[in-house]
Design an enzyme around this catalytic site. Structure first.
Site, PDB file in Angstrom:
ATOM      1  N   ASP A 140       4.743   1.946  26.371  1.00 47.28           N
ATOM      2  CA  ASP A 140       5.590   2.590  25.364  1.00 47.28           C
ATOM      3  C   ASP A 140       5.812   4.066  25.711  1.00 47.28           C
ATOM      4  O   ASP A 140       5.704   4.952  24.851  1.00 47.28           O
ATOM      5  CB  ASP A 140       4.966   2.471  23.977  1.00 47.28           C
ATOM      6  CG  ASP A 140       5.990   2.747  22.865  1.00 47.28           C
ATOM      7  OD1 ASP A 140       7.210   2.717  23.168  1.00 47.28           O
ATOM      8  OD2 ASP A 140       5.568   3.016  21.730  1.00 47.28           O
ATOM      9  N   LYS A 199      -6.893   9.191  13.657  1.00 45.93           N
ATOM     10  CA  LYS A 199      -5.949   8.097  13.515  1.00 45.93           C
ATOM     11  C   LYS A 199      -6.632   7.051  12.641  1.00 45.93           C
ATOM     12  O   LYS A 199      -7.740   6.598  12.953  1.00 45.93           O
ATOM     13  CB  LYS A 199      -5.563   7.513  14.870  1.00 45.93           C
ATOM     14  CG  LYS A 199      -4.452   6.467  14.763  1.00 45.93           C
ATOM     15  CD  LYS A 199      -3.867   6.136  16.119  1.00 45.93           C
ATOM     16  CE  LYS A 199      -2.689   5.193  15.975  1.00 45.93           C
ATOM     17  NZ  LYS A 199      -2.036   4.902  17.280  1.00 45.93           N
TER      18      LYS A 199
END
Length: 781
Positions: free
Chosen positions: A121, A13
């Site tokens: 989330d 990432k």
């Protein structure tokens, strides 16, 4: 990318170049890497390393996950469903797999909550289903420690952006994905973010799993307004058109998505525990259902064995009935062989039925609340309860009712309420109805007055379960006794087979009936069903048209009048043929001495019998054959202009038992003082006057049906009994044949012959000391 040090593929990432110098975004990026690295759980992706490129971009590497998102898996699952249920998807995914994966997600989030971390989330796109069956919670970019009230850097974490679609993540004051976020996140109340915020999001994911769609489906700013305005549509409504989701999972979803934070589960572990409990129950239920299916597979064999046993028994009865008592044994062997076969088949059915019960109860050991097993057992015990009640096995009734109550889930509530209804129509209408209920007193059923029900017609009057007698009274009409049986969840409506409306009960005009004429109204009666009755028939609920029966059997005085009328009419030969004869009883002799004497004028008179006892004028006439009994009925019919005849054996049984199928005319218990039999005489047994035993009385008021003398019946004797036609007594009664049906107990007989269902077949030419005649006639319906 490839990790050259460990020679493996990893996921990386990388912070976007435009945010490389943004302090807050850098802090959030590092926060995600640290939080994810600190969560050591099989369902949370592992972080391997982190660093910074020369251009200032931050990075961290993670476990590479090959597979698909939960969003894709759910879409495939719901695409394969039908209104009847979920079917496996093309990749083999099932509803059970989806729920199990959800439970693993909740367990992983529960672990994070115990570490003081909230995800903020959670949505199907952030959940990965790996190729090896692993389930992973991804994207912890909005995660925070519960103790933190504000984002990194002291302000709101992230940019003040807004989502263009409900599936995108919003950073800034409002964090999370609108379609799955709780109200406090939609309102930007970050101080209220807690594990229960994740619980709401898990509930929203479960909502999607159950219904096939997210709770809120619009885009732009509207989802936020919808969330703040109120809850989404109910799961059942959202799932309309497909299979209805399990109620337990719907309840979990509803609690998790409660608007009030305090009403939700405290954390994700509690959600996981509830879902795991449902999975365990569902697994046990499927195991139990397999046992139920194996048990139900036995039922066709049970039914087939019983049917074969019934056929074998009927054939055995026919073969043995055709054989005479002193026939050679080889003529009886076929009948005995069929009897043995019937018993073996009955035993086989009983063993399989016991196996069925064992398996059903075994299924409940696996899943104590399995509806299928409870329903099957409730139906089984309901049928056995009805049988036990009709057979008057009181202990079995109590036991079976308790078992039915234990297994019934509402289907048999009306039956267990132990009540029913009564409808009654009379002709003419407007009759007063006095209700009497039969209660047992001193071993007999006694009608005790309850009160008036009103005027006929009566429609669906609710009554407790029990046996009743109604007294119907109307001006200018004879009082009518009308027995009625109110069964569990039953309706005594007087509707004859094949008809739609109640048959009106005809009320005879005053004086229309003779002093000893007893009116038996049309209606139903339980016949047979007494296992202790000799040659008894199976239990059958039969409709009888109305008839009139004489209260007493024909007496010696009445029979003398018949004989002497024949003599006076010049029919001497007929009178001699019909005259009772001595010593012609069971042995079947012709009887040479007349039982009645004659005076000088040739009239028949009563004389002492061959035992030296006088023939009582009011005692039943006996020592006559079937033809003589029929001749008396024809003579009486011609004399009175009414269609008198011999009763059919089932008409006589109805006159004895009323509506409730009692064992004896007076109830369900027997005492020597209730009937005249050989057991009731201290000395030499003797026949008695028809007025001597008043306790031997039926619900209609007919006397002597249990003892003193038996009655010749109209029917030809057959082991299988009279033929029925659509639940009614067949009109074409066969009066041909050597053996005739005889009913009733007798002064010289055993007590068991007093049972109202007891039967016998006697050659029509025999003259017995125990057998006489009673007459009936049809009357208006």
């Amino acid at each position: 990318m490839r990790d050259h040090l460990f020679r493996r593929m990893v996921a990386i990432k990388l912070l976007r170049r435009e945010y490389a110098d943004h302090p807050r975004v850098r802090a959030r990026f590092l926060n995600e890497a640290e939080i994810t690295a600190g969560l050591q759980h099989p369902a949370i992706v592992a972080v391997y390393d982190r660093g910074e490129l020369a251009d200032g971009r931050l990075w961290f590497t993670m476990q590479e996950v090959r597979g698909r998102t939960f969003q894709v898996a759910l879409a495939e699952l719901h695409a394969a469903k039908s209104p009847e249920g979920f079917r496996p998807s093309p990749s083999g995914w099932t509803f059970q797999h989806a729920v199990t994966a959800f439970a693993r997600v909740a367990e992983a989030v529960g672990y994070a909550h115990r570490q003081g971390i909230v995800h903020r989330d959670l949505k199907p796109e952030n959940l990965m289903m790996g190729e090896l069956g692993e389930v992973l919670v991804m994207d912890w970019g909005l995660a925070r420690r519960v103790a933190e009230d504000r984002g990194p850097g002291g302000g709101a974490a992230g940019l003040h952006g807004r989502a263009a679609d409900p599936g995108l993540t919003c950073e800034g004051d409002v964090l999370g994905t609108p379609a799955y976020m709780p109200p406090e996140q939609a309102a930007g109340q970050q101080r209220l973010h807690s594990p229960q915020s994740d619980v709401y999001a898990l509930g929203a994911v479960l909502y999607h799993l159950l219904s096939g769609q997210p709770p809120y489906r619009t885009s732009g700013l509207l989802p936020f307004r919808q969330i703040l305005a109120g809850p989404p549509p109910a799961v059942a409504e959202a799932a309309r058109g497909g299979p209805q989701p399990p109620a337990e999972l719907v309840a979990i979803c509803s609690r998790a998505m409660a608007r009030e934070i305090a009403a939700r589960y405290p954390d994700a572990s509690a959600v996981a525990e509830e879902v795991r409990s449902w999975i365990d129950r569902a697994f046990r239920r499927e195991q139990a259902l397999r046992v139920v299916r194996r048990a139900q597979a036995l039922l066709p064999d049970v039914a087939a064995s019983r049917e074969q046993a019934a056929r074998a028994k009927a054939e055995a009865d026919a073969l043995l009935a055709a054989a005479r008592p002193r026939d050679p044994l080889d003529r009886k062997q076929r009948g005995w062989a069929r009897q043995d076969e019937a018993e073996a088949l009955s035993a086989e059915a009983a063993v399989r039925e016991a196996e069925w019960l064992t398996r059903m109860h075994g299924a409940l050991c696996i899943d104590p609340e399995l509806p299928d097993a409870h329903a099957a057992l409730a139906d089984y015990y309901e049928a056995r309860l009805v049988e036990a009640e009709r057979a008057r096995r009181r202990a079995d009734v109590l036991r079976l009712e308790a078992l039915l109550r234990a297994h019934d889930r509402g289907k048999h509530a009306a039956l267990l309420s132990a009540g029913g209804e009564l409808s009654l129509v009379t002709e003419p209408p407007g009759a007063t109805v006095l209700l009497e209920r039969y209660v047992e007193r001193d071993r007999r059923l006694i009608p005790e007055t309850v009160g008036e029900l009103g005027l006929t017609p009566l429609r669906s009057v609710k009554l407790p379960r029990g046996s009743y007698r109604l007294r119907l009274r109307a001006p200018g009409r004879a009082e009518v006794l009308y027995p009625a049986l109110i069964e569990r969840d039953g309706h005594w409506d007087g509707v004859a087979p094949g008809e739609r409306d109640p048959r009106p009960i005809w009320l005879p005009e005053e004086g229309e009936l003779g002093a000893d004429d007893v009116y038996v109204p049309a209606g139903y009666c339980w016949t047979g069903g007494d296992p202790k009755a000799p040659y008894g028939l199976p239990a059958r609920r039969i409709w009888f048209d109305a008839f009139v029966i004489r209260r007493f059997p024909v007496t010696n005085r009445e029979y003398l009048e018949f004989l002497n009328d024949l003599v006076a009419a010049g029919r001497e030969r007929e009178a001699l043929s019909a005259c009772p004869r001595e010593r012609a009883g069971v042995a079947g002799g012709s009887g040479r001495r007349f039982a009645f004497g004659r005076d000088r004028s040739g009239r028949f008179v009563l004389t002492p019998n061959d035992l030296g006892r006088a023939h009582l004028p009011d005692a039943p006439v006996t020592l006559i054959g079937w033809r003589a009994a029929s001749a008396y009925a024809r003579w009486l019919a011609a004399r009175e202009g009414k269609p008198w005849r011999l009763p059919s054996e089932l008409e006589r049984e109805r006159a004895a038992r009323g509506a409730d199928g009692r064992i004896y005319p007076f109830g369900n218990h027997l005492d020597v003082q209730f009937v005249r039999t050989r057991d009731g005489d201290d000395g030499l047994p003797s026949i008695a006057s028809v007025h001597e035993i008043p306790l031997d009385e039926s619900p209609y008021g007919v006397r002597g049906l249990g003892g003193n003398s038996r009655d010749w019946c109209r029917d030809r004797w057959t082991r299988e009994g009279p033929r029925l036609d659509g639940g009614r007594l067949a009109a074409d009664i066969d009066e041909l044949g050597a053996r005739r049906a005889v009913r009733g107990g007798a002064w010289l007989g055993a007590l068991d012959r007093s049972r109202s269902a007891a039967r016998a077949g006697v050659p029509g030419g025999q003259r017995r000391r125990t057998t006489g005649v009673r007459v009936v006639r049809a009357c208006p319906p």
